[in-house]
Design an enzyme around this catalytic site. Structure first.
Site, PDB file in Angstrom:
ATOM      1  CG  ASN A 143       3.664  20.406  28.311  1.00 40.06           C
ATOM      2  OD1 ASN A 143       3.981  21.742  28.495  1.00 40.06           O
ATOM      3  ND2 ASN A 143       2.754  19.501  28.132  1.00 40.06           N
ATOM      4  CB  CYS A 186      15.289  11.507   4.088  1.00 42.52           C
ATOM      5  SG  CYS A 186      14.927  12.567   6.701  1.00 42.52           S
ATOM      6  CB  CYS A 242       3.703   9.337  22.402  1.00 43.58           C
ATOM      7  SG  CYS A 242       4.611   8.188  23.817  1.00 43.58           S
ATOM      8  CG  PHE A 247       4.114   9.327  33.233  1.00 45.60           C
ATOM      9  CD1 PHE A 247       5.658   7.697  33.242  1.00 45.60           C
ATOM     10  CD2 PHE A 247       2.984   8.379  33.575  1.00 45.60           C
ATOM     11  CE1 PHE A 247       5.110   6.809  33.321  1.00 45.60           C
ATOM     12  CE2 PHE A 247       2.713   6.701  33.848  1.00 45.60           C
ATOM     13  CZ  PHE A 247       3.948   5.966  33.617  1.00 45.60           C
ATOM     14  CB  CYS A 257      14.712  19.885   7.635  1.00 42.41           C
ATOM     15  SG  CYS A 257      12.895  18.772   8.415  1.00 42.41           S
ATOM     16  CB  CYS A 262      10.712  17.401   1.751  1.00 41.61           C
ATOM     17  SG  CYS A 262      12.170  17.076   2.243  1.00 41.61           S
TER      18      CYS A 262
END
Length: 442
Positions: free
Chosen positions: A309, A80, A399, A304, A162, A74
């Site tokens: 999912n 960015c 995460c 959670f 992007c 990119c």
């Protein structure tokens, strides 16, 4: 305070930091984090900030390049803030993330897994199906910028493309910029959120949510409508809080994605949380179910749980599954998804998992296996309240490796569990974000 010395200086890069910057040492021994530099390289750098314990700098020139350095795809890389690792060869990015996880487990949790799981990867480009573009009218440039924040988060990156977002979204950035620039409300639109599921007869599966701080003129509504129809984007307006989101076009857009391996369809709303990388999500669910290893007749608790999912795939293999989530809207959608997929063995409850949970009946219901997929803050509050006795396995999807490491340390060093396996998953290629998974047994 003395002015920053911006005289270029040479630096030998010793390591890669958790946020993807090169780590060097000044003559004084002070650490300096250098954007755009890789381990093993010698670079010329310029200081950009300082604090008591470390300095910050950017690479001006690479004097001796690492064999792992590649040309970023990119043209906005370096300005960015969306990506941090495009200059590092793809297969080496996940190795760096694996090291971040292992160092966190050892340094913060004082634990080491019996087995390091092979990393999970999927498509490295065009994967991002959820995100938020900032919008800013810049009078000096006489244009409206639509993009991610720059590395200096005070500014919005002037993007023409992007490569990490879905191609239909990445290619539409210049058109979005021109669209907003032509609106009466161009100074009153601070952000555009995007989310994508599967295409329908009405739209291409991609939804955009335009936040606007003032009521829109009829002309603006007409321009937005024409744009949505031309690109087949489902378009929503958000004049206030989350509850104010409503469709402009189509009248009632349905958003959903399939999990084919489990014959499931999950419906969602445009600001709901869904996993960013669809291909990696399928692999992550498969690995989670493999590590949980649910046996016939067993009950599973999924904390959670979001839209379901993991809960709904688990309901294909477990006798009973209970999902708990703090966002009542997501719980409502999870229940709808259970009915939609004809899964009577699953129940959902709303509860703030960072608070006292002693009043909730599901806490005392008794389970065989536990799944956790907490936010960045981790799951320490709920783990300290849960009756862990009787559980045969815990699988923890994370995460944020630091909070996983802290919670792993609690389970192993204070509660006597064993960390059997841990590994990383490349949910966000080319960024420094580390997604990981760990499995514990009593």
């Amino acid at each position: 305070m003395a002015r920053l010395d911006q005289t270029p200086f040479p630096a030998d890069i010793l390591d890669l930091s958790h946020d993807g910057r090169g780590v060097a040492r000044r003559d004084s021994g002070k650490a300096v984090f250098i954007a755009g530099a890789l381990p093993g390289e010698r670079v010329m750098a310029k200081q950009t900030a300082r604090s008591r314990s470390f300095d910050e700098a950017v690479t001006l020139e690479v004097l001796d390049a690492s064999p792992d350095r590649v040309e970023p795809r990119c043209l906005h890389f370096g300005t960015c803030g969306g990506c941090a690792l495009q200059h590092l060869e793809e297969s080496k990015q996940i190795v760096a993330k694996q090291r971040v996880l292992q160092e966190n487990l050892e340094r913060i949790g004082h634990v080491t897994p019996d087995v390091v799981l092979p990393p999970l990867t999927d498509a490295a480009w065009g994967y991002r199906r959820k995100g938020r573009f900032s919008v800013r009218r810049v009078e000096k440039k006489d244009k409206t910028l639509v993009g991610f924040r720059e590395r200096d988060p005070r500014f919005v990156a002037d993007l023409s493309e992007c490569h990490t977002v879905l191609p239909a979204i990445g290619a539409a950035i210049p058109a979005l910029s021109a669209l907003v620039d032509g609106l009466d409300a161009r100074r009153d639109i601070p952000q555009i959120e995007f989310i994508a599921g599967d295409a329908t007869a009405d739209h291409g599966g991609i939804a955009l949510v335009f936040r606007h701080l003032q009521p829109l003129s009829e002309g603006d509504r007409a321009r937005l409508l024409a744009f949505a129809q031309a690109h087949r984007f489902a378009l929503f307006l958000q004049p206030g809080g989350v509850d104010s989101v409503h469709p402009l076009w189509p009248v009632d857009p349905q958003l959903s994605f399939r999990l084919p391996a489990w014959d499931l369809e999950l419906k969602f709303r445009p600001l709901d949380f869904i996993q960013v990388n669809a291909g990696l999500n399928d692999r992550m669910i498969a690995r989670t179910l493999e590590l949980l290893d649910v046996q016939p007749g067993e009950r599973v608790l999924d904390l959670f749980c979001g839209l379901g999912n993991f809960t709904l795939p688990l309901a294909r293999v477990a006798d009973a599954v209970v999902g708990v989530e703090g966002d009542p809207g997501l719980v409502a959608r999870a229940r709808e998804n259970a009915v939609h997929n004809n899964l009577p063995v699953v129940q959902f409850h709303a509860a703030d998992l960072a608070q006292d949970l002693s009043g909730h009946a599901w806490m005392r219901a008794g389970f065989d296996r536990l799944l956790l997929d907490p936010p960045r803050s981790g799951a320490d509050v709920v783990l300290k309240q849960l009756p862990l006795k009787g559980l045969k396995r815990i699988v923890y999807v994370s995460c944020h490796p630091a909070s996983l490491a802290r919670d792993a340390g609690y389970l192993v060093n204070e509660r006597g569990w064993k960390l059997r396996a841990a590994g990383v998953m490349d949910m966000f290629p080319h960024t420094a974000h580390v997604e990981s998974i760990a499995m514990f047994e009593p």
